[in-house]
Structure formats: C-alpha cells, structure tokens
Design a protein around this motif. Structure first.
Motif, PDB file in Angstrom:
ATOM      1  N   ASP A 117       0.940  -1.536   0.012  1.00 35.66           N
ATOM      2  CA  ASP A 117      -0.040  -0.330   0.330  1.00 35.66           C
ATOM      3  C   ASP A 117       0.693   1.239  -0.027  1.00 35.66           C
ATOM      4  O   ASP A 117       0.594   2.319  -0.624  1.00 35.66           O
ATOM      5  N   ALA A 118       1.401   1.499   0.778  1.00 37.26           N
ATOM      6  CA  ALA A 118       2.795   2.340   0.512  1.00 37.26           C
ATOM      7  C   ALA A 118       3.761   2.367  -0.105  1.00 37.26           C
ATOM      8  O   ALA A 118       3.532   3.750  -0.643  1.00 37.26           O
ATOM      9  N   ILE A 119       4.008   1.794  -1.412  1.00 32.31           N
ATOM     10  CA  ILE A 119       4.170   1.343  -2.466  1.00 32.31           C
ATOM     11  C   ILE A 119       3.671   2.437  -3.688  1.00 32.31           C
ATOM     12  O   ILE A 119       4.246   2.599  -4.453  1.00 32.31           O
ATOM     13  N   PHE A 131       5.945   6.870   3.607  1.00 33.72           N
ATOM     14  CA  PHE A 131       7.236   5.966   4.539  1.00 33.72           C
ATOM     15  C   PHE A 131       6.352   5.829   5.883  1.00 33.72           C
ATOM     16  O   PHE A 131       6.719   4.971   6.632  1.00 33.72           O
ATOM     17  N   THR A 132       4.938   6.504   5.534  1.00 25.74           N
ATOM     18  CA  THR A 132       4.046   6.333   7.097  1.00 25.74           C
ATOM     19  C   THR A 132       3.529   5.181   7.016  1.00 25.74           C
ATOM     20  O   THR A 132       3.386   4.170   8.153  1.00 25.74           O
ATOM     21  N   SER A 173       4.023   1.525   9.345  1.00 27.65           N
ATOM     22  CA  SER A 173       2.898   1.626  10.180  1.00 27.65           C
ATOM     23  C   SER A 173       2.641  -0.237   9.804  1.00 27.65           C
ATOM     24  O   SER A 173       2.368  -1.017  10.761  1.00 27.65           O
ATOM     25  N   GLY A 174       3.006  -0.919   8.601  1.00 28.12           N
ATOM     26  CA  GLY A 174       3.036  -2.232   8.605  1.00 28.12           C
ATOM     27  C   GLY A 174       4.078  -2.631   9.245  1.00 28.12           C
ATOM     28  O   GLY A 174       3.742  -3.904   8.964  1.00 28.12           O
ATOM     29  N   VAL A 175       5.094  -2.637   8.903  1.00 26.78           N
ATOM     30  CA  VAL A 175       6.170  -2.951  10.092  1.00 26.78           C
ATOM     31  C   VAL A 175       6.166  -3.227  11.201  1.00 26.78           C
ATOM     32  O   VAL A 175       6.235  -4.309  11.137  1.00 26.78           O
ATOM     33  N   SER A 176       5.346  -2.394  11.859  1.00 32.21           N
ATOM     34  CA  SER A 176       5.273  -1.925  13.353  1.00 32.21           C
ATOM     35  C   SER A 176       4.086  -3.424  13.612  1.00 32.21           C
ATOM     36  O   SER A 176       3.726  -3.534  14.245  1.00 32.21           O
TER      37      SER A 176
END
Length: 454
Positions: A92-94, A433-434, A438-441
């Motif tokens: 989603d971020a990409i 970046f947000t 957030s996906g990593v966390s």
C-alpha cells in the motif's frame, strides 16, 4: 470626479484587449465575473467532499478488524496473518508514489485526467474488498488468497484516492474555493472514520465469534473446546463480516457516483504554459534533501507507528485482556466521536498557541491514560475514559501533520524559488514512509502473538 475616473478607467478597459492588461489592471467587472464563474456551489463542495468517505470507511474497517478477522474467523495462524498484514501495508505504501507518477503521465481526455482513474477503479475495488472478507473453502492457499486480494484492493483504492486528493487543484482556479472545498472534505473524512467503525463494529458485534477465552486451560481442554465449537456460530460470524463488507462496498459505490456526477474536473492553467515539468527523480532528490521535511517525517513517523500499533491490537486487547468482547465496537465509536468533536478545538489551539505546542500536548496526552488501562484491572468505566482521551490525542495526530506539511512546502519554495511542481512528491512520499513503517510495526505486533499461542 469619482464618476469621471470610473468612466475613464472603464473606457480604457473596453479599448484594450483583456490579455494585454496586467493582473492588477484588469477591470473590476472582469474579476468579478471570473470569480463568479469559478465559484463552487454548496452542492459541488458536498459532492466533492463525499468522495473522501470511501478511503476512510474501508481503511477504518480494515485497520481495526482485519487482524482479529484473520485470527478468529478465517483462523489463519499468527505467522501467516503477520505476513498478510506486513506485505499488504508495505505494498500500500509503495503504490502511492507509483500511482502518482502514472497519473502525472496520463493524457487529458473528455472525462478529464483524474476522473477516469476514479471511475474505472471503483468496480474492481469493491469486488476485491468484498473478497477480503470471504472465507474460501480450501485451507491450503488461504494465506495467498488474502494476500492477493488485500494487495489488489490497496492498489485499486490508491488509484481512487490519489487522483481524488489531486482533484482539489482541478475543481476551481480560486484558492478560496479550494480551501472551502477542502474543509468540507476533511469533515466528511473524519465522519467517514466514525461511519466505518460503526458499520463494521455494530454488524460484526451482533455475531458471537467462536473463540477460546480461557488462556490458562490445558492444551487438551483447548483442543476439545475447539472441536466442539458450533459450525453454525462460525458461519454466522462469517456472514456478519460479509454483510458489513457489502454495506461498506455499497457506500463506496454511492460516494463514487456522487463524486463523478457532482464534480467537473477543470483543466489546470499551467498545462497551457510552455515551461517543461520537472523530472520526477530530480524532484525526489530535491525533496529528500530538504532538512525540515526530513525532520517532519522523523517526528511524526514514530507517532504514526504508535497509533497504528494501538489501532491494530485494540480489538484483541479489549477481547482477550480486558474481557470486553461485546463492548469493543462501542469503545471504537467513543474514540472516533471524541476525535471528531475535538478536531475544531485543536484547530483553535494551534492558531492560539502554535503548532509545536499543540504537538507536544496533543500527542503526549494519551500516554498516561494508556498506561493506566494497561496496569489496572479490567474496568469498563476506566476503559471508556481512556477511549475518550485517546480520541483527543488521535484528533491531534490526524490534524497536525497535514497542517504542518504545507509550511514545510512553503519553506522549500522560499529556498528553491525556481523549482515548481514538487507538491505531489512531498505528499506522496510522506504517505509512503508513514504507511511502510506502520506496516512493519503491525506485522511485528502480530508476529509477537506466536509465542502467546493466540
């Protein structure tokens, strides 16, 4: 004397072509007619604002309920659920900068340049969203199923939301009208978060998800309880998620239709200028070397991580730790209503005391209450108080980053006055970046449930 000067000015204006007059020399009548022509009606602003609801409604439902759905209803193991959530959020971020780049290269057609992305992505997006909440009969490829349709939906909703966000620049050439339309939009988006939480929470809350609540029971007892769980109850819970998905998908379609029929995309004046647009990768280098932008990202990155972590685990915490299985959807509503009410208060606060002071107080205000609910024994009243306090902090986290980002962009243009067209890069990479962090966390949070054998 005044009449003579007015007549002389009007005569001169009538003799000279409009294009020859400078901006300050244009006749007052021409300015008024142009402003009236570009003025948006309340209906136009409402139609534009409604377009912000689909992203917020679906995002809220997925953010609060997808994790517990995968674990309890689809019965995916925690490791696979963490992979689905991590990859989906990262993808989603990409897609934000990728879709933004593709839209910038799109040609202008009769429907516009942005509207075709909104129109053609909508039917595919609602199909993908519905299939996210569908439990397939096979067990072997469930992880691939949810991963595929989660990533597909995030791509399609990005194809809707990115052009919709950019549509602000194409609904009017008057800055005051754009600001007014944006105010309508932010109000609807905040209400959309409440609507998404209410629909998903209330419909799903009526079903009783079959689960094991006694974490201290023996392994044999747990396995026996799982085997004796009612298949009918599980099917009812699955149907409740499908019903909620159908209602939200209907709202998505209705909002897209209202946006398409009620808003006309105007061609931006800069397209007639002869200046060549700045190359995309050169813009990235300039933006990422701007010091205040890096500080803003670093400052709000960890804030976003914290709130996304709470969002993703709130349902599990209320259900298993506090024992409020039938109350957590009402707690979510308390958070969102509190955030909705306090956004105007934070807007007044930051204009009165400054944005930095608002950040310090707003973001940190939820910390004591979160510590309180984690250390105290289960208490419903205290939990509701914490929910309201968290909503106040959520409102600050929702408003302040987007209020400070334009200041950073203005600072960039003051230092780089010859650089234009970098606004989409600032916004898209801030979201990138947000979302990625957030996906990593969230993935790490879900993965940490594996040792707990949840």
């Amino acid at each position: 004397m005044a009449k003579g000067e007015g007549a002389e000015s009007g005569s001169a204006a009538g003799l000279l072509p409009t294009g020859i007059l400078q901006a300050g020399e244009r006749p007052v009548q021409v300015k008024k007619e142009s402003k009236k022509k570009n003025q948006l009606s309340i209906c136009n602003k409402l139609c534009y604002a409604v377009g912000g609801a689909p992203y917020q409604v679906t995002g809220c439902a997925l953010g609060f309920f997808l994790q517990i759905y995968l674990l309890d209803v689809a019965q995916v193991d925690p490791f696979s659920a963490s992979i689905i959530l991590f990859v989906g959020r990262a993808w989603d971020a990409i897609t934000d900068p990728l879709v933004g780049f593709c839209i910038s290269k799109s040609p202008w057609i009769r429907l516009g340049r942005l509207m075709p992305w909104i129109i053609f992505s909508t039917p595919l997006a609602i199909i993908a969203y519905f299939l996210i909440w569908f439990v397939p009969d096979f067990q072997q490829g469930q992880t691939l199923w949810y991963l595929l349709f989660y990533c597909l939906f995030e791509t399609l909703v990005t194809c809707f939301h990115v052009p919709y966000s950019a549509l602000t620049m194409f609904i009017s050439t008057e800055q005051s009208e754009r600001d007014s339309a944006t105010a309508y939009r932010m109000t609807v988006e905040v209400l959309g978060t409440v609507l998404g939480t209410a629909i998903q929470g209330q419909i799903v809350g009526q079903a009783h998800t079959p689960c094991v609540q006694d974490a201290n029971a023996s392994t044999v007892a747990l396995e026996g309880a799982n085997r004796t769980q009612s298949a009918t109850s599980l099917r009812e819970t699955q149907n409740a998620y499908l019903l909620a998905a159908g209602v939200i998908a209907s709202i998505y379609v209705i909002c897209a239709v209202i946006l398409t029929l009620g808003v006309r995309e105007q061609r931006e004046p800069y397209e007639t200028q002869q200046a060549k647009p700045m190359p995309f990768f050169r813009g990235i280098r300039l933006v990422m070397s701007h010091g205040p932008y890096i500080k803003l990202i670093a400052g709000f990155l960890f804030t976003s991580l914290a709130f996304m972590l709470v969002e993703g685990n709130f349902a599990l915490f209320c259900t298993y730790t506090l024992g409020f299985r039938n109350e957590f959807q009402n707690l979510l509503l308390a958070i969102m209503f509190s955030a909705t009410v306090t956004i105007p208060i934070w807007q007044w606060f930051l204009t009165r005391f400054g944005k930095k002071m608002a950040v310090y107080i707003g973001i940190s205000s939820a910390v004591p209450f979160l510590i309180l609910v984690a250390l105290m024994e289960s208490n419903l009243i205290v939990t509701y108080v914490v929910a309201v306090a968290a909503g106040i902090s959520v409102a600050a986290a929702f408003l302040l980053p987007w209020s400070m980002l334009p200041d950073v962009i203005d600072d960039f243009h003051l230092k780089q006055p010859h650089i234009h067209g970098t606004e989409p890069i600032f916004f898209s990479f801030y979201v990138f970046f947000t979302k990625f962090a957030s996906g990593v966390s969230l993935g790490i949070s879900t993965l940490s449930l594996e040792p707990a054998a949840l």
